[in-house]
Design a protein around this motif. Structure first.
Motif, PDB file in Angstrom:
ATOM      1  N   ILE A   1       1.065  -1.202  -0.236  1.00  0.00           N
ATOM      2  CA  ILE A   1       0.023   0.321  -0.389  1.00  0.00           C
ATOM      3  C   ILE A   1       0.587   1.577   0.277  1.00  0.00           C
TER       4      ILE A   1
ATOM      5  N   LYS B   1      -1.181 -10.264   3.953  1.00  0.00           N
ATOM      6  CA  LYS B   1      -0.409  -8.765   3.334  1.00  0.00           C
ATOM      7  C   LYS B   1       0.657  -9.584   3.360  1.00  0.00           C
TER       8      LYS B   1
ATOM      9  N   THR C   1       3.554  -1.111   4.248  1.00  0.00           N
ATOM     10  CA  THR C   1       2.805   0.055   3.783  1.00  0.00           C
ATOM     11  C   THR C   1       3.270   1.787   4.089  1.00  0.00           C
TER      12      THR C   1
ATOM     13  N   VAL D   1       5.012  -0.408   8.408  1.00  0.00           N
ATOM     14  CA  VAL D   1       5.154   0.623   8.070  1.00  0.00           C
ATOM     15  C   VAL D   1       6.069   1.800   7.867  1.00  0.00           C
TER      16      VAL D   1
END
Length: 264
Positions: free
Chosen positions: A177, A203, A207, A226
């Motif tokens: 993402i 996933k 991200t 992330v």
């Protein structure tokens, strides 16, 4: 060994009844025409949409092996999304013009930047992927990969104003993402920590939050990783854990220089 015997053995080992390379060729033809229809000023949109629909029907006939799947209905939904896709791509091109001091014009970005081309084909493929039509989008992005060296899986989710500089060696995994105003450079990998078939529905890729810059050859791995907004990831960094917003991450190799004294 007799010629007929060789033919029989080859035929026995051709075990994939749906493997037709004509599909790959047709997808590449469709991809080229689609790109020209959206960007080339001398390519008539109305006329080409008719051609694209015919080409898409041919692709569907080759790619839809299950007759119960309503693959032909995908085109109507897809063509309605083309203006929105083009709007996103114009933002990507503008981001490149604004980010790269070497770019002289937006026309140069559209025609000469491999990163932009890879993003364009990704965005065009992603909408088909989202319709549940996976093989054709994969062939589209692999076509762009072969031309540019940028490998973006059509399943990735990428926000507005995305910029890839230089491009060669970039890898973006299926479940990555990437949010808005992200810049990445050549050799960057957004990948999985490890590969196992049972992880297919999870996933696996990181991200990247808004306004992140990732410099050359950085590797960021893992579905729980992330990168916080406004962060800068330096070249050659290797990350398998999250980074807070407003961070700078850098790799510091030890470099030694030994200079010999002048010898006459």
């Amino acid at each position: 060994m007799k010629h007929t015997s060789i033919i029989d053995k080859i035929n026995r080992h051709k075990k994939q009844p749906n493997l037709r390379y004509k599909l790959k060729e047709k997808v590449e033809e469709f991809t080229n025409l689609l790109f020209y229809t959206l960007f080339d000023i001398d390519t008539p949109v109305e006329k080409n949409l008719d051609k694209l629909e015919i080409l898409f029907d041919e692709v569907v006939d080759l790619a839809c092996w299950d007759s119960n799947k309503p693959c032909k209905k995908i085109w109507e939904n897809y063509v309605e999304k083309l203006p929105s896709i083009l709007q996103h791509l114009n933002l990507d091109a503008e981001a490149t013009v604004n980010c790269d001091p070497a770019s002289l014009s937006v026309e140069e970005v559209y025609m000469a930047y491999p990163g932009f081309y890879a993003i364009a084909i990704y965005r065009l493929a992603h909408e088909l992927y989202s319709e549940g039509f996976p093989l054709v989008p994969r062939l589209m992005t692999e076509y762009a990969h072969r031309q540019t060296g940028v490998d973006i899986n059509p399943g990735a989710q990428i926000g507005n104003s995305f910029h890839i500089d230089h491009g060669t060696g970039v890898v973006i995994g299926e479940t990555a993402i990437i949010k808005d105003h992200v810049k990445i450079y050549q050799g960057v990998t957004l990948g999985g920590l490890y590969v196992a078939k049972h992880l297919q529905s999870t996933k696996r890729h990181p991200t990247i939050e808004n306004n992140v810059t990732i410099y050359a050859n950085a590797t960021i791995l893992g579905g729980e990783t992330v990168i916080g907004e406004n962060s800068i990831i330096g070249g050659n960094a290797w990350l398998t854990a999250s980074v807070p917003p407003n961070s700078t991450v850098f790799h510091t190799p030890e470099i030694k220089i030994k200079t010999l004294p002048h010898v006459s």
